[in-house]
Motif scaffolding. Structure first.
Motif, PDB file in Angstrom:
ATOM      1  N   PRO A   7       0.720  -1.379  -0.011  1.00 25.54           N
ATOM      2  CA  PRO A   7       0.078  -0.071  -0.158  1.00 25.54           C
ATOM      3  C   PRO A   7       0.880   1.222  -0.015  1.00 25.54           C
ATOM      4  O   PRO A   7       0.318   2.237  -0.483  1.00 25.54           O
ATOM      5  CB  PRO A   7      -0.934  -0.012   1.399  1.00 25.54           C
ATOM      6  N   ALA A   8       1.974   1.267   0.581  1.00 24.98           N
ATOM      7  CA  ALA A   8       2.758   2.486   0.814  1.00 24.98           C
ATOM      8  C   ALA A   8       4.139   2.243   0.634  1.00 24.98           C
ATOM      9  O   ALA A   8       4.629   1.225   0.521  1.00 24.98           O
ATOM     10  CB  ALA A   8       2.319   3.293   2.081  1.00 24.98           C
ATOM     11  N   GLU A  43      -4.653   1.981  -2.961  1.00 19.95           N
ATOM     12  CA  GLU A  43      -6.084   1.780  -2.628  1.00 19.95           C
ATOM     13  C   GLU A  43      -6.315   0.176  -2.517  1.00 19.95           C
ATOM     14  O   GLU A  43      -5.884  -0.479  -3.349  1.00 19.95           O
ATOM     15  CB  GLU A  43      -6.788   2.191  -3.919  1.00 19.95           C
ATOM     16  N   SER A  44      -6.746  -0.036  -1.247  1.00 17.04           N
ATOM     17  CA  SER A  44      -6.755  -1.632  -0.892  1.00 17.04           C
ATOM     18  C   SER A  44      -7.801  -2.364  -1.897  1.00 17.04           C
ATOM     19  O   SER A  44      -7.788  -3.426  -2.051  1.00 17.04           O
ATOM     20  CB  SER A  44      -7.426  -1.640   0.517  1.00 17.04           C
ATOM     21  N   GLY A  45      -8.925  -1.397  -2.318  1.00 18.50           N
ATOM     22  CA  GLY A  45      -9.840  -1.971  -3.220  1.00 18.50           C
ATOM     23  C   GLY A  45      -9.138  -2.547  -4.479  1.00 18.50           C
ATOM     24  O   GLY A  45      -9.255  -3.507  -5.315  1.00 18.50           O
ATOM     25  N   GLU A  98      -1.568  -6.176   3.967  1.00 16.96           N
ATOM     26  CA  GLU A  98      -2.333  -5.385   4.302  1.00 16.96           C
ATOM     27  C   GLU A  98      -3.618  -5.155   3.887  1.00 16.96           C
ATOM     28  O   GLU A  98      -4.460  -4.421   3.481  1.00 16.96           O
ATOM     29  CB  GLU A  98      -1.802  -4.045   4.386  1.00 16.96           C
ATOM     30  N   VAL A  99      -4.331  -6.493   3.891  1.00 14.59           N
ATOM     31  CA  VAL A  99      -5.700  -6.718   3.695  1.00 14.59           C
ATOM     32  C   VAL A  99      -6.696  -5.815   4.794  1.00 14.59           C
ATOM     33  O   VAL A  99      -6.503  -6.047   5.854  1.00 14.59           O
ATOM     34  CB  VAL A  99      -5.898  -8.139   3.571  1.00 14.59           C
ATOM     35  N   GLN A 100      -7.631  -5.152   4.114  1.00 10.12           N
ATOM     36  CA  GLN A 100      -8.319  -4.299   5.013  1.00 10.12           C
ATOM     37  C   GLN A 100      -9.815  -4.977   5.014  1.00 10.12           C
ATOM     38  O   GLN A 100     -10.089  -5.976   4.336  1.00 10.12           O
ATOM     39  CB  GLN A 100      -8.567  -3.100   4.239  1.00 10.12           C
ATOM     40  N   LYS A 101     -10.512  -4.698   5.827  1.00 11.61           N
ATOM     41  CA  LYS A 101     -11.838  -5.206   6.363  1.00 11.61           C
ATOM     42  C   LYS A 101     -12.901  -5.321   5.137  1.00 11.61           C
ATOM     43  O   LYS A 101     -13.435  -6.320   4.815  1.00 11.61           O
ATOM     44  CB  LYS A 101     -12.543  -4.274   7.487  1.00 11.61           C
ATOM     45  N   TYR A 119      -1.171   5.202   8.502  1.00 12.45           N
ATOM     46  CA  TYR A 119      -2.264   5.046   9.374  1.00 12.45           C
ATOM     47  C   TYR A 119      -3.615   5.649   9.035  1.00 12.45           C
ATOM     48  O   TYR A 119      -4.353   5.692   9.586  1.00 12.45           O
ATOM     49  CB  TYR A 119      -1.654   5.633  10.877  1.00 12.45           C
ATOM     50  N   GLY A 120      -3.599   5.996   7.543  1.00 13.52           N
ATOM     51  CA  GLY A 120      -4.720   6.533   7.095  1.00 13.52           C
ATOM     52  C   GLY A 120      -5.838   5.711   7.129  1.00 13.52           C
ATOM     53  O   GLY A 120      -7.022   5.916   7.380  1.00 13.52           O
ATOM     54  N   PHE A 121      -5.566   4.429   6.959  1.00 13.16           N
ATOM     55  CA  PHE A 121      -6.670   3.292   7.001  1.00 13.16           C
ATOM     56  C   PHE A 121      -7.307   3.292   8.501  1.00 13.16           C
ATOM     57  O   PHE A 121      -8.473   2.548   8.426  1.00 13.16           O
ATOM     58  CB  PHE A 121      -6.173   1.899   6.643  1.00 13.16           C
TER      59      PHE A 121
END
Length: 538
Positions: free
Chosen positions: A58-59, A257-259, A275-278, A402-404
């Motif tokens: 992601p970053a 973008e996680s998506g 870093e999979v998001q919810k 830490y934006g997520f």
């Protein structure tokens, strides 16, 4: 004292929470027997060599020097390039020989003598020597706070003596009982003298010259990195596979973008995403793509409290923060099932961890009463005041890394408002947020700290409370492990009882991958071992 390698063993990740039964086949993780291939779900057969792994992260921190970076994903990439003196196994937290074939520790833990393995070379062809080790540790000391983790591991560093070509003696002014674990991390990984001699910015941009199974052949800031397999690698720790890396190449792409990361994986454009998001978990489960994680040891994700701030110096305010947060709601509503609710001052995978969940229960009534007893009375809008001062604190965070967590922080704002405590969010660019933290320019800060040793408490919470500092200094000076862990237990209780930090959840960086990717395994500090991965035909 000299150490002996333990029996060869490969470890697999275990899920941190039960996943929906319909998706169990996609995410189930099992422990492999000794000497097995370490494959992920299913029988893939023996490991094979070759191919390119395309990986989305992601970053970009703007730096790829392992001795300077903080991000866990970048450290995992660096782990494939840079070896350490010792290896910490994820199963029993044992230390195994790596670049050092043996070592001795003085009875008072003020000196560590490392006997280096012969024949080790860096990717530029230079040999590993005691001079190289000295150059590394001296360079970390010179970097100071810019080596944000490594410099804390070298606290009290007096110097390194070159005893002979393959023997280095590291000496401290005061005991450092956690140093063996420190030198197992990529933050203290050994880079070639040519890299260690560069200035701080050059080290960030050029990438490390390491002795690992891969070499970094490309780094384009905010674009990506490329790792290429080295030929002739032959000094892996016994817990890992022996010989060259299995993949020809690892192509790392920056995809914020996680998506989009998830979509690229589902469509087959990438092999692995970090870093999979919810919001992505259901999509990945429906596609039957494995999701794997291991809870990070060290300090859980938490609100670091500046106890020197005039408002937060009040223990009642800190206790209100601790009792006024509904961790179950925060974690369940905004994070994945792979982030466990924090149950103490340390994460559950940390040696010496103490379960203090009974002291971290959500109790808004107790939070209100503590504030009232301390003279903080509700104002017209519900926010409390005392002596004309409004009960408002700011929450610092790095906007990129830490934006997520903004949804979690916004929910925390709502919960704390209910007890009369106003929290304002203070996003800064990552570099500026880190500088503010180092200089003490913060009230609250959200972060965690990963280290597979309870000395993470000292690294993250030093100089916040004199009583705590006394305990943390004492544990560093204690070589007897049982006695040291008893002191660490007292320190954990003190952190929670005085609300010196406000734990929320255990850190974890869930990853997802194609079924054709095998060999997922983690280090003792929960870094993905890229050099253990291999691919079969899709």
């Amino acid at each position: 004292m000299p150490t002996n390698p333990s029996a060869r063993r490969r470890r697999r990740a275990f899920p941190l929470a039960t996943v929906a039964a319909a998706a169990a086949s996609a995410v189930a993780l099992t422990s492999c027997s000794a000497g097995s291939a370490g494959t992920t779900a299913g029988a893939a057969g023996p490991p094979v060599s070759g191919g390119t792994l395309t990986m989305a992260i992601p970053a970009d921190e703007g730096c790829v020097d392992p001795q300077q970076v903080l991000g866990r994903t970048q450290l995992a990439i660096d782990r494939a390039v840079v070896d350490s003196l010792v290896y910490q196994d994820a199963g029993k937290n044992e230390f195994q020989p790596w670049l050092a074939q043996s070592w001795e520790v003085s009875p008072d833990s003020t000196s560590y003598t490392f006997h280096l393995r012969s024949g080790v070379t860096f990717s530029d062809g230079s040999p590993l020597t005691a001079d190289t080790v000295k150059a590394n540790f001296d360079a970390i000391a010179a970097l100071g706070p810019k080596a944000r983790l490594a410099s804390t591991y070298l606290v009290g560093y007096q110097g390194t003596t070159v005893v002979d070509t393959l023997t280095a003696k590291v000496v401290f002014k005061a005991p450092n009982a956690a140093f063996l674990q420190a030198v197992s991390t990529p933050s203290m990984g050994i880079i070639a003298t040519a890299s260690a001699s560069l200035n701080q910015q050059q080290r960030c941009q050029r990438g490390p010259i390491g002795s690992g199974p891969y070499k970094m052949t490309r780094y384009e800031q905010n674009q990506g990195q490329t790792l290429a397999r080295r030929a002739g690698y032959g000094w892996a720790p016994k817990a890992l596979h022996q010989g060259d890396g299995r993949l020809d190449e690892i192509d790392v792409k920056i995809v914020p973008e996680s998506g989009v990361r998830t979509g690229s994986l589902v469509s087959g454009q990438t092999d692995l995403t970090m870093e999979v998001q919810k919001a992505d978990v259901t999509t990945l489960q429906r596609a039957s793509l494995p999701i794997e994680a291991r809870s990070n040891p060290g300090l859980p994700q938490q609100l670091f409290v500046n106890t020197k701030d005039p408002i937060l110096a009040d223990p009642a305010v800190r206790k209100a923060l601790q009792s006024g947060l509904n961790r179950q709601e925060l974690v369940g509503s905004t994070l994945t099932q792979y982030q466990k609710i924090a149950s103490g001052a340390l994460s559950s995978t940390t040696p010496g961890y103490l379960d203090l969940s009974d002291r971290l229960r959500y109790n808004p009534d107790a939070a209100k009463q503590a504030l009232t007893d301390a003279g903080w009375m509700p104002g017209p809008d519900g926010i409390r005041t005392k002596g004309g001062k409004r009960l408002t604190v700011s929450l610092l965070y790095g906007a990129q890394l830490y934006g997520f967590l903004v949804p979690l922080m916004e929910l925390a704002q709502q919960e704390l408002k209910q007890v009369g405590l106003e929290v304002t969010l203070r996003p800064l660019p990552d570099a500026d947020a880190n500088a503010a933290w180092i200089s003490g320019d913060y009230q609250l800060r959200i972060s965690g700290l990963t280290r597979a040793d309870p000395d993470a408490l000292r690294t993250g919470l030093a100089k916040l409370d004199p009583q705590l500092d006394t305990l943390l200094t004492k544990q560093m000076a204690t070589s007897d492990e049982k006695t040291r862990m008893s002191i660490v237990a007292d320190a954990q209780r003190l952190v929670i009882d005085k609300a010196i930090a406000i734990p929320i959840n255990e850190l974890s960086l869930p990853l997802a991958h194609q079924p054709s990717v095998h060999g997922v395994a983690f280090t003792g500090d929960s870094l993905l071992l890229l050099d253990e991965l291999w691919k079969t035909a899709a």
